[in-house]
Design a protein around this motif. Structure first.
Motif, mmCIF file in Angstrom:
data_model
loop_
_atom_site.group_PDB
_atom_site.id
_atom_site.type_symbol
_atom_site.label_atom_id
_atom_site.label_comp_id
_atom_site.label_asym_id
_atom_site.label_seq_id
_atom_site.Cartn_x
_atom_site.Cartn_y
_atom_site.Cartn_z
ATOM 1 N N GLU A 52 -3.282 54.950 68.169
ATOM 2 C CA GLU A 52 -1.980 55.099 68.016
ATOM 3 C C GLU A 52 -1.900 56.059 69.077
ATOM 4 O OE1 GLU A 52 1.081 53.705 67.278
ATOM 5 O OE2 GLU A 52 -0.021 52.012 66.101
ATOM 6 N N GLU A 53 -1.016 55.638 69.873
ATOM 7 C CA GLU A 53 -0.654 57.009 71.098
ATOM 8 C C GLU A 53 0.317 57.336 70.805
ATOM 9 O OE1 GLU A 53 -1.520 55.867 75.412
ATOM 10 O OE2 GLU A 53 -2.985 54.481 74.929
ATOM 11 N N TYR A 54 0.221 59.308 70.552
ATOM 12 C CA TYR A 54 1.428 60.213 70.619
ATOM 13 C C TYR A 54 1.279 61.151 71.638
ATOM 14 C CZ TYR A 54 0.998 58.133 65.569
ATOM 15 O OH TYR A 54 1.485 57.671 64.390
ATOM 16 N N LEU A 55 2.151 61.803 71.617
ATOM 17 C CA LEU A 55 3.065 63.226 72.859
ATOM 18 C C LEU A 55 3.574 63.836 72.139
ATOM 19 C CD1 LEU A 55 4.768 61.010 75.151
ATOM 20 C CD2 LEU A 55 2.472 61.655 75.963
ATOM 21 N N ILE A 56 2.516 65.254 72.512
ATOM 22 C CA ILE A 56 3.229 66.179 71.727
ATOM 23 C C ILE A 56 3.559 67.673 72.958
ATOM 24 C CG2 ILE A 56 2.480 68.315 70.796
ATOM 25 C CD1 ILE A 56 -0.561 67.451 69.603
ATOM 26 N N ALA A 57 4.574 67.580 72.541
ATOM 27 C CA ALA A 57 5.254 67.952 73.794
ATOM 28 C C ALA A 57 6.004 69.916 73.122
ATOM 29 C CB ALA A 57 6.429 67.572 74.507
ATOM 30 N N LYS A 58 6.152 70.603 74.013
ATOM 31 C CA LYS A 58 7.187 72.154 74.202
ATOM 32 C C LYS A 58 8.299 71.297 73.977
ATOM 33 C CE LYS A 58 3.978 75.277 74.370
ATOM 34 N NZ LYS A 58 3.677 75.748 72.685
ATOM 35 N N GLU A 59 9.091 72.012 73.132
ATOM 36 C CA GLU A 59 11.043 71.797 72.655
ATOM 37 C C GLU A 59 11.389 71.854 74.803
ATOM 38 O OE1 GLU A 59 14.351 72.192 70.299
ATOM 39 O OE2 GLU A 59 13.143 73.832 70.748
ATOM 40 N N GLU A 60 10.660 72.826 74.910
ATOM 41 C CA GLU A 60 11.738 73.032 76.578
ATOM 42 C C GLU A 60 10.861 71.558 77.034
ATOM 43 O OE1 GLU A 60 7.958 75.234 78.494
ATOM 44 O OE2 GLU A 60 9.524 76.850 77.630
ATOM 45 N N ASP A 61 10.330 70.944 77.281
ATOM 46 C CA ASP A 61 10.270 70.121 77.659
ATOM 47 C C ASP A 61 10.761 68.400 77.556
ATOM 48 O OD1 ASP A 61 8.178 70.687 79.774
ATOM 49 O OD2 ASP A 61 6.315 70.439 77.589
ATOM 50 N N ILE A 62 12.003 68.560 76.021
ATOM 51 C CA ILE A 62 12.642 67.795 75.597
ATOM 52 C C ILE A 62 13.953 67.850 76.690
ATOM 53 C CG2 ILE A 62 13.725 66.549 73.645
ATOM 54 C CD1 ILE A 62 11.051 67.442 71.998
ATOM 55 N N LEU A 63 14.064 66.881 77.133
ATOM 56 C CA LEU A 63 16.448 67.580 77.772
ATOM 57 C C LEU A 63 16.865 67.004 77.359
ATOM 58 C CD1 LEU A 63 14.199 65.417 81.510
ATOM 59 C CD2 LEU A 63 14.412 68.045 80.871
ATOM 60 N N ALA A 64 16.572 65.715 76.183
ATOM 61 C CA ALA A 64 18.061 65.067 76.045
ATOM 62 C C ALA A 64 17.920 63.866 74.336
ATOM 63 C CB ALA A 64 18.773 64.039 76.412
ATOM 64 N N ILE A 65 18.559 64.290 73.566
ATOM 65 C CA ILE A 65 18.681 63.427 72.244
ATOM 66 C C ILE A 65 19.431 62.577 72.583
ATOM 67 C CG2 ILE A 65 18.919 63.368 70.083
ATOM 68 C CD1 ILE A 65 18.394 66.422 69.495
ATOM 69 N N VAL A 66 19.094 61.077 72.280
ATOM 70 C CA VAL A 66 19.835 59.921 73.023
ATOM 71 C C VAL A 66 20.678 59.496 71.584
ATOM 72 C CG1 VAL A 66 19.654 57.450 73.582
ATOM 73 C CG2 VAL A 66 18.119 59.112 74.192
ATOM 74 N N GLU A 67 21.724 59.432 71.766
ATOM 75 C CA GLU A 67 23.157 59.363 70.550
ATOM 76 C C GLU A 67 23.393 57.563 70.606
ATOM 77 O OE1 GLU A 67 25.668 62.281 70.829
ATOM 78 O OE2 GLU A 67 23.602 63.484 69.839
ATOM 79 N N ASN A 68 22.721 57.294 69.646
ATOM 80 C CA ASN A 68 23.740 55.653 69.378
ATOM 81 C C ASN A 68 25.041 55.887 69.120
ATOM 82 O OD1 ASN A 68 21.040 54.774 70.975
ATOM 83 N ND2 ASN A 68 20.538 54.819 68.646
#
Length: 97
Positions: free
Chosen positions: A81-97
């Motif tokens: 399985e492929e995953y990504l490890i990002a710094k929190e600063e690389d996350i731009l937004a949370i998608v809200e439904n």
């Protein structure tokens, strides 16, 4: 998956992105060079520390769908399985439904 991120690292399961040509043909993710920019948070680290040594809790949590920078995260593969490890600063937004 047994992966415990450190500091402000976030483990993300990328969403596969399908592209459609003008004529309606669906191109699989592997046909293009674009990296996914959306995914689901699988695990978060405890957060980075401020100048006084106190933890700053991450703003995202497990299960959140997020949008992240295209080239920020590091790619890893666990049990095929492929995953990504990002710094929190690389996350731009949370998608809200």
């Amino acid at each position: 998956m047994n992966l415990k991120p450190l500091a402000d690292n976030i483990v993300i399961k990328p969403k596969k992105k399908e592209e459609k040509t003008e004529s309606g043909i669906l191109l699989p993710d592997s046909a293009g060079e674009s990296k996914p920019e959306r995914g689901e948070v699988m695990a978060t680290g405890p957060g980075k520390r401020d100048k006084d040594g106190n933890r700053i809790k991450p703003e995202v949590k497990k299960g959140d769908e997020v949008i992240f920078t295209k080239y920020g995260p590091n790619e890893i593969k666990i049990d095929e399985e492929e995953y990504l490890i990002a710094k929190e600063e690389d996350i731009l937004a949370i998608v809200e439904n």
